[in-house]
Motif scaffolding. Structure first.
Motif, PDB file in Angstrom:
ATOM      1  N   THR A   8      57.724  49.158  57.142  1.00 27.98           N
ATOM      2  CA  THR A   8      56.276  48.970  57.205  1.00 27.98           C
ATOM      3  C   THR A   8      55.606  50.324  57.059  1.00 27.98           C
ATOM      4  O   THR A   8      55.933  51.263  57.793  1.00 27.98           O
ATOM      5  CB  THR A   8      55.851  48.310  58.535  1.00 27.98           C
ATOM      6  OG1 THR A   8      56.511  47.046  58.653  1.00 27.98           O
ATOM      7  CG2 THR A   8      54.351  48.105  58.590  1.00 27.98           C
ATOM      8  N   GLU A  48      47.999  48.458  54.876  1.00 29.73           N
ATOM      9  CA  GLU A  48      49.352  48.485  55.411  1.00 29.73           C
ATOM     10  C   GLU A  48      50.162  47.424  54.684  1.00 29.73           C
ATOM     11  O   GLU A  48      49.652  46.343  54.376  1.00 29.73           O
ATOM     12  CB  GLU A  48      49.326  48.182  56.911  1.00 29.73           C
ATOM     13  CG  GLU A  48      50.693  48.227  57.567  1.00 29.73           C
ATOM     14  CD  GLU A  48      50.604  48.043  59.072  1.00 29.73           C
ATOM     15  OE1 GLU A  48      50.198  49.003  59.754  1.00 29.73           O
ATOM     16  OE2 GLU A  48      50.933  46.952  59.546  1.00 29.73           O
ATOM     17  N   THR A  50      54.326  45.699  54.310  1.00 29.26           N
ATOM     18  CA  THR A  50      55.700  45.606  54.794  1.00 29.26           C
ATOM     19  C   THR A  50      56.614  45.202  53.643  1.00 29.26           C
ATOM     20  O   THR A  50      56.312  44.274  52.901  1.00 29.26           O
ATOM     21  CB  THR A  50      55.809  44.577  55.938  1.00 29.26           C
ATOM     22  OG1 THR A  50      54.974  45.010  57.020  1.00 29.26           O
ATOM     23  CG2 THR A  50      57.236  44.443  56.441  1.00 29.26           C
TER      24      THR A  50
END
Length: 75
Positions: A8, A48, A50
């Motif tokens: 992540t 963000e 992942t």
């Protein structure tokens, strides 16, 4: 033996990030047992993301994998 990984990353910069990664499978003492190279990751500015994957880690080292480590290289 298959070993899975999860990475992540948060990009707090105002520019997009593009990179390649080397995922290292390490034993309890921190020694690299095997590694997996992944290419073409992209994280947009201010977001963000992942990433997940897996690798078939070679025996006999596969039974000693205790953790993973990621090394990133800009594209």
């Amino acid at each position: 033996m298959a070993s899975a990984w999860k990475l992540t990353l948060r990009n707090d910069d105002s520019s997009d990030l593009a990179f390649d990664a080397t995922i290292e499978f390490r034993d309890a003492d921190g020694f690299v047992v095997d590694s997996d190279r992944e290419h073409g990751f992209f994280v947009p500015a201010g977001s963000e993301k992942t990433f997940t994957g897996y690798d078939l880690v070679k025996m006999p080292g596969a039974s000693r994998v205790a953790r993973t480590n990621a090394k990133l290289a800009p594209r």
